[in-house]
Design a protein around this motif. Structure first.
Motif, short mmCIF file in Angstrom:
data_model
loop_
_atom_site.label_atom_id
_atom_site.label_comp_id
_atom_site.label_asym_id
_atom_site.label_seq_id
_atom_site.Cartn_x
_atom_site.Cartn_y
_atom_site.Cartn_z
N ASN A 1 -52.45 38.51 17.87
CA ASN A 1 -52.25 37.11 17.48
C ASN A 1 -53.13 36.17 18.29
N SER B 1 -43.64 37.16 20.29
CA SER B 1 -43.71 38.61 20.47
C SER B 1 -43.46 38.97 21.93
N PHE C 1 -46.94 32.64 17.83
CA PHE C 1 -46.57 33.99 17.38
C PHE C 1 -46.67 34.97 18.55
N ALA C 2 -47.75 34.87 19.32
CA ALA C 2 -47.95 35.76 20.46
C ALA C 2 -46.83 35.55 21.49
N GLU D 1 -56.56 36.59 16.66
CA GLU D 1 -56.62 35.93 15.35
C GLU D 1 -56.61 34.41 15.50
N GLY D 2 -55.81 33.91 16.42
CA GLY D 2 -55.78 32.46 16.65
C GLY D 2 -57.12 31.93 17.14
N SER E 1 -48.76 43.10 19.15
CA SER E 1 -48.81 41.84 18.41
C SER E 1 -49.33 40.69 19.28
N PHE F 1 -50.81 30.65 16.06
CA PHE F 1 -50.96 32.06 16.43
C PHE F 1 -50.58 32.30 17.89
#
Length: 120
Positions: free
Chosen positions: A47, A70, A66-67, A50-51, A43, A63
């Motif tokens: 992330n 994780s 989020f990383a 994606e970010g 993840s 994002f």
């Protein structure tokens, strides 16, 4: 071909290392701790990637957060894996050091992005 960032190189190396380690977990732990650890570590680069594809700094920051979350999950799962003797203390310390370094890089990126919130 674009050169990968230092962060992504470090993350990629740790992802591979954790994947290989968890595949050696006893069968009883493969679909609980092993699978969760693999999902959590994967993840992080997903992330970040994606970010980086997002246009606004707010989305990029989201994002990266989020990383970072994780990464915190991975740290606990590694601690737990060490505590129940799935990984040695040495493996744990080595991975924890690498994860901490990655965490510092992600945190630095988060702090470098402008906040969309205006403080008065």
């Amino acid at each position: 071909m674009k050169r990968k960032s230092v962060l992504m190189e470090k993350v990629h190396d740790v992802v591979k290392e954790i994947f290989l380690i968890t595949l050696k977990f006893p069968q009883i732990y493969q679909f609980s701790i092993g699978e969760q650890l693999r999902r959590s570590i994967l993840s992080i680069p997903l992330n970040i990637t994606e970010g980086n594809a997002r246009q606004s700094e707010k989305e990029k920051k989201q994002f990266l957060n989020f990383a970072y979350s994780s990464l915190k999950e991975v740290k606990y799962l590694l601690y737990f894996s060490k505590d129940i003797n799935l990984i040695s203390k040495e493996v744990y310390q080595n991975l924890f050091k690498k994860i901490d370094e990655i965490g510092g890089l992600i945190y630095g990126l988060i702090k470098s992005l402008k906040s969309d919130i205006k403080y008065q």
